[in-house]
Design a protein around this motif. Sequence first.
Motif, PDB file in Angstrom:
ATOM      1  N   UNK A 168     -48.373  38.826 -81.847  1.00 43.99           N
ATOM      2  CA  UNK A 168     -47.435  37.991 -82.596  1.00 43.99           C
ATOM      3  C   UNK A 168     -46.285  37.493 -81.710  1.00 43.99           C
ATOM      4  N   UNK A 169     -45.765  38.373 -80.868  1.00 43.35           N
ATOM      5  CA  UNK A 169     -44.677  37.973 -79.966  1.00 43.35           C
ATOM      6  C   UNK A 169     -45.167  36.918 -78.974  1.00 43.35           C
ATOM      7  N   UNK A 170     -46.401  37.084 -78.499  1.00 49.24           N
ATOM      8  CA  UNK A 170     -46.976  36.113 -77.562  1.00 49.24           C
ATOM      9  C   UNK A 170     -47.057  34.734 -78.217  1.00 49.24           C
ATOM     10  N   UNK A 171     -47.629  34.674 -79.414  1.00 50.21           N
ATOM     11  CA  UNK A 171     -47.781  33.388 -80.114  1.00 50.21           C
ATOM     12  C   UNK A 171     -46.423  32.764 -80.390  1.00 50.21           C
ATOM     13  N   UNK A 172     -45.469  33.591 -80.804  1.00 47.42           N
ATOM     14  CA  UNK A 172     -44.142  33.077 -81.156  1.00 47.42           C
ATOM     15  C   UNK A 172     -43.383  32.538 -79.943  1.00 47.42           C
ATOM     16  N   UNK A 173     -43.745  32.989 -78.732  1.00 52.79           N
ATOM     17  CA  UNK A 173     -43.083  32.500 -77.514  1.00 52.79           C
ATOM     18  C   UNK A 173     -43.736  31.236 -76.964  1.00 52.79           C
ATOM     19  N   UNK A 174     -44.906  30.879 -77.496  1.00 56.45           N
ATOM     20  CA  UNK A 174     -45.582  29.671 -77.026  1.00 56.45           C
ATOM     21  C   UNK A 174     -44.829  28.423 -77.472  1.00 56.45           C
ATOM     22  N   UNK A 175     -45.138  27.316 -76.839  1.00 52.30           N
ATOM     23  CA  UNK A 175     -44.507  26.049 -77.169  1.00 52.30           C
ATOM     24  C   UNK A 175     -44.775  25.664 -78.622  1.00 52.30           C
ATOM     25  N   UNK A 176     -43.795  25.021 -79.233  1.00 51.69           N
ATOM     26  CA  UNK A 176     -43.962  24.487 -80.590  1.00 51.69           C
ATOM     27  C   UNK A 176     -44.492  23.059 -80.547  1.00 51.69           C
ATOM     28  N   UNK A 177     -44.814  22.571 -79.345  1.00 56.02           N
ATOM     29  CA  UNK A 177     -45.367  21.225 -79.182  1.00 56.02           C
ATOM     30  C   UNK A 177     -46.605  21.059 -80.049  1.00 56.02           C
ATOM     31  N   UNK A 225     -51.153  26.455 -73.124  1.00 54.55           N
ATOM     32  CA  UNK A 225     -51.307  25.276 -73.979  1.00 54.55           C
ATOM     33  C   UNK A 225     -52.245  25.577 -75.146  1.00 54.55           C
ATOM     34  N   UNK A 226     -52.916  26.718 -75.097  1.00 56.00           N
ATOM     35  CA  UNK A 226     -53.794  27.137 -76.197  1.00 56.00           C
ATOM     36  C   UNK A 226     -53.985  28.642 -76.134  1.00 56.00           C
ATOM     37  N   UNK A 227     -54.140  29.249 -77.316  1.00 58.42           N
ATOM     38  CA  UNK A 227     -54.440  30.675 -77.398  1.00 58.42           C
ATOM     39  C   UNK A 227     -55.469  30.879 -78.492  1.00 58.42           C
ATOM     40  N   UNK A 228     -56.337  31.848 -78.299  1.00 59.48           N
ATOM     41  CA  UNK A 228     -57.285  32.250 -79.338  1.00 59.48           C
ATOM     42  C   UNK A 228     -57.089  33.743 -79.592  1.00 59.48           C
ATOM     43  N   UNK A 229     -56.894  34.097 -80.867  1.00 60.00           N
ATOM     44  CA  UNK A 229     -56.685  35.491 -81.240  1.00 60.00           C
ATOM     45  C   UNK A 229     -57.431  35.754 -82.543  1.00 60.00           C
ATOM     46  N   UNK A 230     -57.707  37.021 -82.811  1.00 58.16           N
ATOM     47  CA  UNK A 230     -58.442  37.387 -84.014  1.00 58.16           C
ATOM     48  C   UNK A 230     -57.737  38.467 -84.799  1.00 58.16           C
ATOM     49  N   UNK A 245     -44.413  39.668 -67.697  1.00 54.01           N
ATOM     50  CA  UNK A 245     -45.497  38.788 -67.238  1.00 54.01           C
ATOM     51  C   UNK A 245     -46.142  38.063 -68.419  1.00 54.01           C
ATOM     52  N   UNK A 246     -46.344  38.787 -69.507  1.00 56.65           N
ATOM     53  CA  UNK A 246     -46.945  38.199 -70.702  1.00 56.65           C
ATOM     54  C   UNK A 246     -46.026  37.115 -71.280  1.00 56.65           C
ATOM     55  N   UNK A 247     -44.742  37.359 -71.210  1.00 53.98           N
ATOM     56  CA  UNK A 247     -43.755  36.369 -71.668  1.00 53.98           C
ATOM     57  C   UNK A 247     -43.907  35.069 -70.880  1.00 53.98           C
ATOM     58  N   UNK A 248     -44.074  35.184 -69.576  1.00 51.27           N
ATOM     59  CA  UNK A 248     -44.226  33.994 -68.732  1.00 51.27           C
ATOM     60  C   UNK A 248     -45.550  33.292 -69.014  1.00 51.27           C
ATOM     61  N   UNK A 249     -46.600  34.059 -69.251  1.00 51.93           N
ATOM     62  CA  UNK A 249     -47.902  33.459 -69.577  1.00 51.93           C
ATOM     63  C   UNK A 249     -47.816  32.681 -70.886  1.00 51.93           C
TER      64      UNK A 249
END
Length: 292
Positions: free
Chosen positions: A134-143, A115-120, A106-110
Amino acid sequence: MNKLIVGIGEALWDVLPEGKKLGGAPANFAYHVSQFGLNSCVVSAIGNDRLGEEIIEQLNAKGVKYNIDTVPYPTGTVQVEIDQAGIPQYNIKENVAWDNIPYTDTLYEIAKDACAVCYGSLAQRSVVSRETINRFIDKMSCDDECLKVFDVNLRQGFYNKEILVSSMERCNVLKINDEELVTVSRMFGYPGIDLQDKCWILLGKYNLKMLILTCGINGSYVFTPGNVSFQETPVVEVADTVGAGDSFTAAFIASIIKGKSVQEAHKIAVKVSAYVCTQNGAMPKLPEEYTE
């Protein structure tokens, strides 16, 4: 506009002198983003306990979407003491649920739809949650339009240079306050340089789209390649500053996504965070004049 804006990391209870309030930077961020009419989501973990159930109840009541797994650890709490200036001091409990956020399908699909993420840095104190983030950010679009916001948020020594470098390498928007900048610059080997020069160095070194520097009562800056925006901090009667920085980040990112210029987004963020300082707790309802 329909894509998700995600706050990932700690979900917890801030135990304040007047009682407990839902907190954690990701939840604060997602809540305030949702007040601007955008599609936001909190990603975290809770325990199989009453405090965890109450977090879900609170998020439902506030209309915040979430992907929060239940794990065999207690739900996180933070003892918050407010000093005479309204500045919070935190005692953050360790080995809790948000230290163990699982990476799921589910997290992979999210991540693919974000289009934006905030992490600390705080939620990265444990290996499990750090790897998930880290895996979540790396799966996001490179746009280039995809915003990856690292809100440094140093707490209680729960950070190191390796975590900070890795997080800066993954982000394209860096949010940091003046005290954190001093700490980071010492760790990175340029302690004697002017604050603004430090920001220019980080902007270039990590190829950032934007660097946000907040300096408390001394105003705030937004650095972009070749330009800087400055806004004075409004003078308000402070109830407490819990969550003010998160509301600043949320208002700024929401405004950018809705097409505002950096200067316009900066003005809105300053107004919103100043208002949050006049309220108790991190998640007050914002006046419509700010969110419109």
